[in-house]
Structure formats: structure tokens, C-alpha cells
Scaffold this motif. Sequence first.
Motif, short mmCIF file in Angstrom:
data_model
loop_
_atom_site.label_atom_id
_atom_site.label_comp_id
_atom_site.label_asym_id
_atom_site.label_seq_id
_atom_site.Cartn_x
_atom_site.Cartn_y
_atom_site.Cartn_z
N GLN A 100 0.86 -1.28 -0.01
CA GLN A 100 0.10 -0.05 -0.41
C GLN A 100 1.24 1.55 0.38
OE1 GLN A 100 -3.30 0.36 -0.27
NE2 GLN A 100 -3.28 2.72 0.34
N ARG A 141 2.11 2.11 -3.16
CA ARG A 141 0.12 2.50 -4.13
C ARG A 141 0.33 4.28 -3.87
NH1 ARG A 141 -3.19 -1.07 -2.03
NH2 ARG A 141 -1.85 -3.14 -2.62
N LEU A 142 1.04 4.49 -2.92
CA LEU A 142 0.45 5.74 -2.10
C LEU A 142 1.74 6.70 -2.69
CD1 LEU A 142 -0.30 6.36 1.45
CD2 LEU A 142 -1.62 6.32 -0.34
N VAL A 172 0.52 12.07 4.48
CA VAL A 172 -0.92 11.31 5.13
C VAL A 172 -0.17 10.03 6.64
CG1 VAL A 172 -1.73 9.24 4.50
CG2 VAL A 172 -0.85 9.91 2.64
N PHE A 222 -2.03 10.48 9.84
CA PHE A 222 -1.75 9.30 11.00
C PHE A 222 -1.52 9.44 11.63
CE2 PHE A 222 -2.70 4.83 11.76
CZ PHE A 222 -1.09 4.27 12.22
N LYS A 259 -6.89 -0.11 12.80
CA LYS A 259 -6.43 -0.57 11.72
C LYS A 259 -6.61 -0.17 10.32
CE LYS A 259 -7.23 -5.86 10.26
NZ LYS A 259 -7.85 -6.27 10.40
N GLY A 260 -7.87 0.01 10.04
CA GLY A 260 -8.35 0.78 8.91
C GLY A 260 -6.96 1.83 8.71
N SER A 261 -7.12 2.88 9.22
CA SER A 261 -5.73 3.66 9.81
C SER A 261 -4.61 3.15 8.79
CB SER A 261 -6.31 4.52 11.11
OG SER A 261 -6.57 6.25 10.18
N SER A 301 -3.94 1.05 7.43
CA SER A 301 -3.90 -0.01 6.41
C SER A 301 -3.92 0.95 5.50
CB SER A 301 -4.66 -0.82 6.58
OG SER A 301 -6.27 -0.19 5.97
N SER A 302 -3.89 2.41 5.33
CA SER A 302 -4.25 3.10 4.66
C SER A 302 -3.19 3.54 3.64
CB SER A 302 -5.09 4.84 5.51
OG SER A 302 -4.23 5.13 5.82
N PHE A 303 -1.98 3.35 5.13
CA PHE A 303 -0.16 3.69 3.35
C PHE A 303 0.23 2.48 3.93
CE2 PHE A 303 1.88 4.75 7.65
CZ PHE A 303 1.14 4.47 8.76
N LYS A 345 -1.32 -2.94 11.65
CA LYS A 345 -2.03 -3.37 11.59
C LYS A 345 -2.08 -4.89 12.09
CE LYS A 345 -3.82 -5.18 7.28
NZ LYS A 345 -3.71 -4.95 6.13
#
Lengths: 147, 592
Positions: free
Chosen positions: A26, A29-30, A45, A49, A83-85, A87-89, A95
Motif C-alpha cells: 500500500q 501505491r501511495l 498522509v 495518521f 486498523k483501518g487507518s 492500512s491506509s499507508f 495493522k
Amino acid sequence: MDRKQLQHQVASVRKSLFDQGYLDDQFNRLEDLQDETNPSFVEEVVTLFYSDSARFIQNIEQAMIKKPNIDFGKLDDYMHQLKGSSSSFGAKKVKNECSQFRECCSARNIEGCIKAFQQLKQEHATLRRKLETYFQLVKQAGIAGRT
Amino acid sequence: MMENNGFSSPRNDSFPAGLRVLVVDDDPTWLKILEKMLKKCSYEVTTCGLARDALNLLRERKGGYDIVISDVYMPDMDGFKLLELVGLEMDLPVIMMSVDGETSRVMKGVQHGACDYLLKPIRMKELRNIWQHVFRKKIHEVRDIEILEGNESFQMTRNGSDQYEDGHVLCGEDLTSINKRKHFESKHDEKDTGDSISTKKARVVWSVDLHQKFVKAVNQIGFDTTSLPSFDGAMTGSVCLAEVGPKKILDMMNVPWLTRENVASHLQKYRLYLSRLQKENDFKNPAGGIKQSDSPLRDSAGSFGSQNSINLQHNDVSNGSYIFSGSSLVVHNGDPRSHDSDRKRLVSTPVEEPKRTLTVNVPNPRIPRSSQMEFGQPLAPPQSEVDFGALDSTFPTKYPWCGIQLKKEHNPLHLNDEFSHLPLPGQKQLTQADYPQPAPAISSAPSSTPSHNEYRSNVNHARSTAIAVDSSPIQTKTDVANHQAVEPNSKSTPSLENQGFNMNSITEFESSRKNINLGMLPFTTLEEDLQVCWVPGDCYMNLGLQNIEVLEYFDPGLITDVPVNLNDGLRFDYEFYDPTEYSLIDQSLFIA
């Protein structure tokens, strides 16, 4: 250090972060999203976070203190968000610790939760340091992380 | 937002570029990332950290967004709830996302109407494709409209024999739609994305009964909750269907085999239908006010109402098939049921049928005012008002009310009790013979019997106006118009406000109530048949119209008879539904 060396260093730091499992795809991708219009997008980002997650960590801490009357539902919610947060980066280890914690939560394993939480905080802090170093290097090298 | 037919939205031609996306997520990190990703897809992005804010934005800028992407978990509101609301109020495609990919969660999302469920972390390629949901919805909308519009014509022809094809009583499904539906389904009709699952399963046929139950439940809920604050606090005013949740409706309906998603999708269609009616009504209703409900109906594109044609088939009338297409029908004035304001009315606006209003054309003064039925464009009956549900099948038989205003015996519309609140001018107005247009005033008072038949003629097939004028003598109000709408009014004057009615009273009427104004359908072709196209399946109007002689002149004699029953019942609470969903009910009412 000259530029080239810096670049090398950046690359190697980056690689180790991945190899050691701190980051996952991820993050790549960022970095792909990053462009001239926003050259420090990834850094922003990550900063976002950390400021946001600090809040969660605190909430969790508060909730944990209340033992033995721990509100597992709430804890689970916080962890879900964290966890969601993360996973964002691509914060892989963080996570995973969140998942671990949630498992203990659903098992109502207080001790397990406490332990998982400790580990989570540790990973959270470690990653922060590492990324800070990384971004600094990146700035110095004058390039984006990826080539 | 989507404009009807095609993409006439403000987006530029290079669709999907410029797609207007609203992203809702309480996580600022994700919000930032999604924004970046969506921009990379050349979409126009708006971000929201709170569900409430998102709703406000959506409401303020109706039609300002094409699609919504929302996280499941949000602190101020459950994502599923938001999903439902958006679907109901704005009828926009909604994509859910979450880090949790558990099957049960995903299923829940789909059940609540999500057109997709994405797992975080979300990839670019997934976002690139979201435009398909927008496109799909558009296509379906267009289809629905076409069906609606096609009903009329189909209806006429098909009525009768094929009606009961499939073993379905055409409840709720007009022939046309059935046929079309079959056709669609055979072509892998995917219907709404949100409902895709249910669609793929056995399709629920919304029979009249079922629909009546549905409406009843909706009204009930609306009723109960009228005073309740909207759950998000933002909804005020009219009871919107949004306040009425599918789950509640389902519970109230108490139909074991029906699922929540069936109800949800039906509700959506209903809303859509009503909003279309409303639009049309607004547009059209000169005289009567159709009461529109204040509910924020989205304006559905498409002229729903146009279809409304009330086609009463003459011959078929007897079998009661009438189709109310589009908007017309509705009329429910003063919803008896709804005692209070039109709560939720979705449809409130009388259909403005430009063309024909229901009309019983009663040009002749003979027609007692009371008997005049005005049938204006069918107003979307407010939910509460519309009692489609109320329309019982029994109803149809009797009265040919084309226009509905059945007045009780002479009372021009009396909207008395029920309508008291309605300023229904109808009372006076209905009867108005002065009504310029031939409004089929079915006044109860007037000759009930034979006139009924004639009434039929009146029922012009103005399109939407639902009129069920059955030639048969109008029986007591109870039956007729009772269909839901009617009953409340004991006064029965069906307050059909029709546009045609130039009753000034109508204006009052309209203003006062949200009732549905049935525009008067002009009887243009009475002779052939009053075709009342009633879309909503619930109305069974038996249009007994058998040859409408009434055509041009409204023969009061005819009307007179009718009304009696009409009055009371004439409240048309027709629900206008998407014709595809509701078939006309063929009732024996018609007086052939």
C-alpha cells in the motif's frame, strides 16, 4: 553525503522497511499517487495518521484502565478504526497488532489485550521513527522514495 | 445527478471524467488518500468526515452528486443507515467500504442497497470503475420511464386477456410491465444495482394486496413518526420516506416471505414514482393544488407523469383493468388516513398532466357539482394519503369514477370530514359543473347508476389520472373510492383535484392538502374507453366505463349516479407506482 549516496541510502532504508515487514505494498501505491502537484503527499498522509491515531491510542488506554470492567465493544471499535487507518499507508506491523488485539478482545482475554496493546504501541512508535528518518533522507536526497 | 434519460447531467461529455463523487469517511487519512485517488481518475471529489455533513450536502445540492462512497463505520451514524437514506432520498448509487471484509458485513451492505462494497485498502482500479454504477442506474431509470410510458398503450391492448397471465393477478403489475419485465428479465435484467441480489432471485410481484399493505405500513409509520425528529435531525418537515425504513415497513406489513430488501427496493421505486408524479403535478396542475408533500422528493427525471394516462379501457373496464400510468392517480385528497399532513407524501403533486386531465368532461352544467369528479392528474398521493392500499379490490367494481370526485350526493366534494382540512374546494368544486373541463365528476350524488357507466367515458384516458370510474353504479362509497384514499373521506368526495378542474376551489384544495389531486381527465376519447391508466397497482378501478360517451360532454346524468360511492371513496389514493411494478388491476368495475 553527496546526492547519489543519499539516494542510495534512501533506497536501502526503504527496502529494509519493506523487508522487515514494517510496510507493505500500500505504501508503494501511495508513492505512486504522489506527483509534482503534491510532492510530499505520502509524508502528509503519514503525519495525518500519527496525529489522528494518537487520539485512539489514548482512548484505548483510558478504556483499558478500567479493568476489570473493560468495555470490549468499545475497544474493538477503536481497534477497528486504528486498523483501518494504519492500512491506509501500509503500516503492516501496526495493522497486525491491531488484529491481534481484536482477537484478544473478542476472547475477552484481558491479559492478552494488555499485552497486545503494549506491542501495538511499540510498533506504532517504532514505525514513526523509522518513517521520520526516511522522509528526512528523502528530502535531503531531493527525490521521491521510489525511483 | 442524473438527469433523466441519458446523461444530461452537468458532467461533461467525456464521461466518466468529471463524475461527481462524494466521499464520506471519518478517517482523515483515508479521506485524503481517496480524494487523491479519485482525482487521479479525473473525478470531481467532495469529502466529508461526518455522515451528517454528507447528508446535508446531498440535500442542499440535490443532483449535485453522481455517486456516494461511504465507510461502513462512522461515529455519528451507521454507514448502513446513511446508505439507506441516500438511496431513499436521493436515489444515488452508494458504494460502501470497510477494512472489514467479512461476508456478513458485505451482505448487509448489499441488503441495504449498496451497489458495491470495497475492501480497504482500496486500489485505483477499483475506483476507476465506479462510474459503472452511475451508468447502470441511469439506464434503469430510463427503462422504468419507458415502461411507465409504455404502459398506457400496452395496457389498453393488453388488458383483458393477458391480464392474468402468469397466474399473477395483475396486481401491481400491469400487463405491460409484466411483458416488459419478462422481456427484461430474460435479457438479464439487472435492475437496480442495489437490488441486484433480490432481482436475481425470484422477483417479488407486488400485488395489489401487497402493495396496499406496503402503503398502509408506510403511512402508518409516517403517521407515527410525523412528529418524530428525523433520526439524523436533518429531516424535517414532511415525512419523508426516508424516515420510514424498510425494516419498519417490513415488520408492519407482516408478510413472512417478504424480505427487507424487497421492501427497500419497492420503497425506492415508490419514491421515485411519487417524486415523478409530484413533478408532473407541479408542473401541471393549474387549478388544483396538488398537494405536494413537502417531502423532498427528488425530482426524478423523467416525466413520470406524462404517462399517466388514465386509460380506461372501456371494455376492459369491466375487468377493471385500468392503468394508471404515471402519476396520475392519486388523488387523495385529504387523506383520510393521513390525518395529518400529508406526511410523507411522496407524491403529492398532482400530476400535471398536461394533456388530459381526467376528465370527465363535464362540460355540461348539468353535472352536479358534486358529481364532478375531478381528476386531475393523479396526484401523487401522499403517502399517507394514498391509500393505495386501501384500494381494495372490491373497490373497483364499482364506480366509475373517472374523475373522481365523487361527491357524495351532492356534496361537492365533500370533503368534509376528512377533508376538512383540505380546503378542498372540491366540495364546491367538484361539482363544479362549471368546471370547464370535463371533469368527470363523479359525484356521488348524482345519479349513481347509470351515470356510472357514463362516467366511464369520462374517464378519459387522461393519462394518469386515475380514475376508476366504473360504470357500475357507484356503490356506496365504501367501496369505491374507498380504496384507501377514499375511505377516509367519508365525505367522499374524492377530492380529486384535478387540474382540469378549474375549480378554483381546487386551488384551495391544493393548498390545503396535500391530497392528491386528481386532475380531471379530459375525456377525450371517451368513447373508446376510458382508459384509466393507473399505474399503481393498487387501484383497481373498475372502470366501468364503457364507452365513454361522456366524452365531450359530460353527462351529468351519468355522473350522478356514480358518485355516491365515489365520493367517499374517491379519494384516490392512488399510488402511482412505477408501472412496471404495478400492474393494473383489472377490475370488474368497469362498466362496459
